[in-house]
Write an enzyme that holds these catalytic residues in place. Structure first.
Site, PDB file in Angstrom:
ATOM      1  N   CYS A 229     -61.112  32.411  65.135  1.00  0.00           N
ATOM      2  CA  CYS A 229     -59.655  32.426  65.045  1.00  0.00           C
ATOM      3  C   CYS A 229     -59.195  31.180  64.288  1.00  0.00           C
ATOM      4  CB  CYS A 229     -59.040  32.467  66.439  1.00  0.00           C
ATOM      5  SG  CYS A 229     -57.221  32.543  66.424  1.00  0.00           S
TER       6      CYS A 229
ATOM      7  N   HIS B 164     -61.011  33.670  71.587  1.00  0.00           N
ATOM      8  CA  HIS B 164     -60.795  32.587  72.550  1.00  0.00           C
ATOM      9  C   HIS B 164     -59.726  32.948  73.579  1.00  0.00           C
ATOM     10  CE1 HIS B 164     -56.872  31.008  70.881  1.00  0.00           C
ATOM     11  NE2 HIS B 164     -57.309  31.662  69.821  1.00  0.00           N
TER      12      HIS B 164
ATOM     13  N   ASP C 138     -56.781  29.347  65.014  1.00  0.00           N
ATOM     14  CA  ASP C 138     -56.227  28.386  65.970  1.00  0.00           C
ATOM     15  C   ASP C 138     -56.949  27.040  65.838  1.00  0.00           C
ATOM     16  OD1 ASP C 138     -55.820  26.926  68.503  1.00  0.00           O
ATOM     17  OD2 ASP C 138     -54.875  28.761  69.195  1.00  0.00           O
TER      18      ASP C 138
ATOM     19  N   CYS D 193     -54.806  33.292  72.656  1.00  0.00           N
ATOM     20  CA  CYS D 193     -54.671  33.532  71.218  1.00  0.00           C
ATOM     21  C   CYS D 193     -53.270  34.040  70.901  1.00  0.00           C
ATOM     22  CB  CYS D 193     -55.712  34.554  70.760  1.00  0.00           C
ATOM     23  SG  CYS D 193     -55.711  34.857  68.983  1.00  0.00           S
TER      24      CYS D 193
END
Length: 518
Positions: free
Chosen positions: A179, A248, A181, A259
């Protein structure tokens, strides 16, 4: 205190003295266990004694943990010193000698000087804190890349061992998509402890929704290289291309700090990543027949503790959301063992997961190489669980987003640290609009609400071996920058968006070359 004495102290005592803890961390380590989303005091999933004292796992690499701590402090500390410095400069009178004093303080605290023009005009228009903040952020980035390029080159040499390990496990490529992130930014050097290597690919997409078609193209290029060059194995050797997806969630606040691309719903994040993996393998098998061997692997990450969950494939390479090894449990169950017994316990956990019944039931054990790779990643991650315990008491204090800038394009592989940057991998703004929009939304909260602008870097790599490559990449960068300004015209026009362009040659650790944006 030198490293050897520090390590000896850590083995003998429950917690390090304040003098051994980096200044930036002395005030962030919670002395009490955090409160979970349910309102109760959280018990750490791997070590029940945290944060009062750290657990000591027999497989932890203490020397590497210490090196990574110094690396993280040196990178993040420079970014985190920007706002306090600007606050001090804003509070000073703009009298004689102001510019000289400001540059002296900047050099002492940040390691670089600030733009002379912005400081010199302060007596007329006031201190341009937005411009100074963005410029300092970009300068900290450039200095970090410069200083850690040599470390990356050293990692590439060490990566030869990683490449050899992958081939021994039966893989000629490890392609990992995570991801975007920022909490996953340290996935390779910290969470998985994998140095840079020639066989490693890495990318990031919001929600781990990686581009299946591009990865199929990468698979084709990899197989062609094996056929033409015999690297890293010849085409007749039965090694496999391994595609990994990393989703995650948050153990402390799963409904708010998971997420963002999936509404903090970990089940949706898992299912979306698994579906992309299945689409990738299916695309190759449909186009190149079942003989085109690929493996897939799914990993979950708890961004509060950095403990991973690896979903174990069955003998046919199929994955299940319900068949996995939870490394927090492995850590807890192996704490009292010696190193040899703990290693065997890791392999036993993989076997037990592979033999799951019910919804997680599969069709036999994964091949030996897959088991060995999973065991390696789990053992590496045990050190990271303890690292988080040592540095921040077991849970990260920044449970949510805390990125310092938005990184667009190919990203900076030299700087891989948690929550340093929100990364949007894109070639065109149209294709990457969803990732960009998520990043802008995050930074409206992180920065604009604090009256700070959004620093955004646009960075691409070129191949100096290909004639005209650099010129074409620079032109592409300029197009992307113009498209970003157009998409976020209101933010750009109001002075909330600052862009920085750079390019870099393909070899990791190459010199960062700034590109002046039109």
């Amino acid at each position: 205190m030198d490293t050897r004495r520090k390590m000896r102290y850590l083995r003998q005592n429950a917690a390090p003295p304040a003098s051994m803890v980096p200044m930036a961390q002395r005030f962030s380590v919670s002395v009490q266990a955090p409160i979970s989303a349910s309102g109760t005091v959280a018990e750490h999933p791997a070590c029940s004694t945290l944060p009062q004292r750290s657990c000591r796992h027999p497989l932890t690499n203490l020397v590497e943990n210490d090196r990574l701590a110094r690396c993280e402090e040196s990178i993040k500390g420079r970014f985190d010193a920007i706002v306090p410095l600007l606050q001090e400069l804003a509070a000073r009178g703009l009298g004689r000698g102001y510019v000289e004093d400001a540059q002296r303080l900047s050099t002492e605290r940040l390691g670089f000087t600030l733009p002379e023009k912005l400081l010199g005009n302060a007596w007329v228009r006031g201190l341009d804190t937005r411009g100074l903040f963005a410029s300092a952020t970009f300068a900290a980035l450039e200095l970090g890349v410069e200083r850690f390029s040599q470390r990356m080159r050293d990692e590439m040499q060490a990566g030869e061992n990683v490449d050899a390990m992958l081939v021994e496990c039966g893989f000629h490529t490890l392609n990992v998509s995570a991801c975007a992130d920022g909490r996953l930014k340290g996935l390779f050097p910290y969470v998985l402890r994998l140095p840079a290597g020639r066989l490693l690919r890495r990318s990031a997409f919001a929600g781990t929704l990686f581009d299946v078609e591009k990865d199929v193209d990468d698979w084709q290029a990899t197989e062609l290289q094996r056929f033409r060059e015999g690297f890293p194995t010849t085409a007749d050797v039965p090694t496999r291309y391994l595609k990994v997806a990393v989703y995650h969630g948050s153990s402390l606040d799963p409904t708010h700090q998971g997420c963002a691309a999936h509404g903090s719903n970990e089940s949706k994040a898992l299912e979306a990543a698994l579906q992309r993996l299945q689409d990738f393998r299916g695309a190759i098998e449909n186009e190149f027949c079942c003989g085109a061997s690929t493996d897939i692997l799914l990993i979950g990450l708890d961004t509060d503790t950095d403990a991973i969950r690896i979903h174990v494939p069955d003998a046919k390479g199929n994955l299940s959301a319900y068949r996995y090894v939870d490394n927090a449990q492995v850590y807890q169950q192996t704490l009292g063992m010696d190193a040899d017994r703990a290693r065997l316990a890791v392999y036993e956990a993989i076997r037990v997961a592979a033999e799951s019944s019910g919804w997680g039931q599969g069709d036999g054990m994964p091949h030996d190489g897959m088991r060995r790779l999973i065991a390696t990643l789990l053992i590496n991650n045990l050190s990271q669980i303890e690292y988080v315990g040592e540095q921040v008491g077991g849970w990260y204090p920044d449970q949510g987003h805390g990125e310092r800038f938005i990184s667009v394009g190919d990203g900076f592989q030299e700087l891989q640290v948690r929550n340093l940057a929100y990364y949007a991998r894109l070639d065109t703004v149209e294709e990457g609009a969803a990732d960009l929009d998520v990043g802008i939304k995050i930074f409206k909260h992180l920065n604009i609400e604090r009256q700070l602008p959004i620093p955004m870097t646009i960075h691409y790599r070129y191949d100096s071996r290909v004639p005209g490559s650099r010129e074409r990449v620079v032109a592409k960068l300029q197009r992307v920058a113009a498209a970003i300004r157009q998409r976020y015209a209101q933010l750009d026009g109001d002075g909330w968006l600052y862009l920085h362009g750079s390019v870099q040659d393909m070899p990791l650790g190459s010199v960062l070359e700034e590109v002046v944006l039109a």
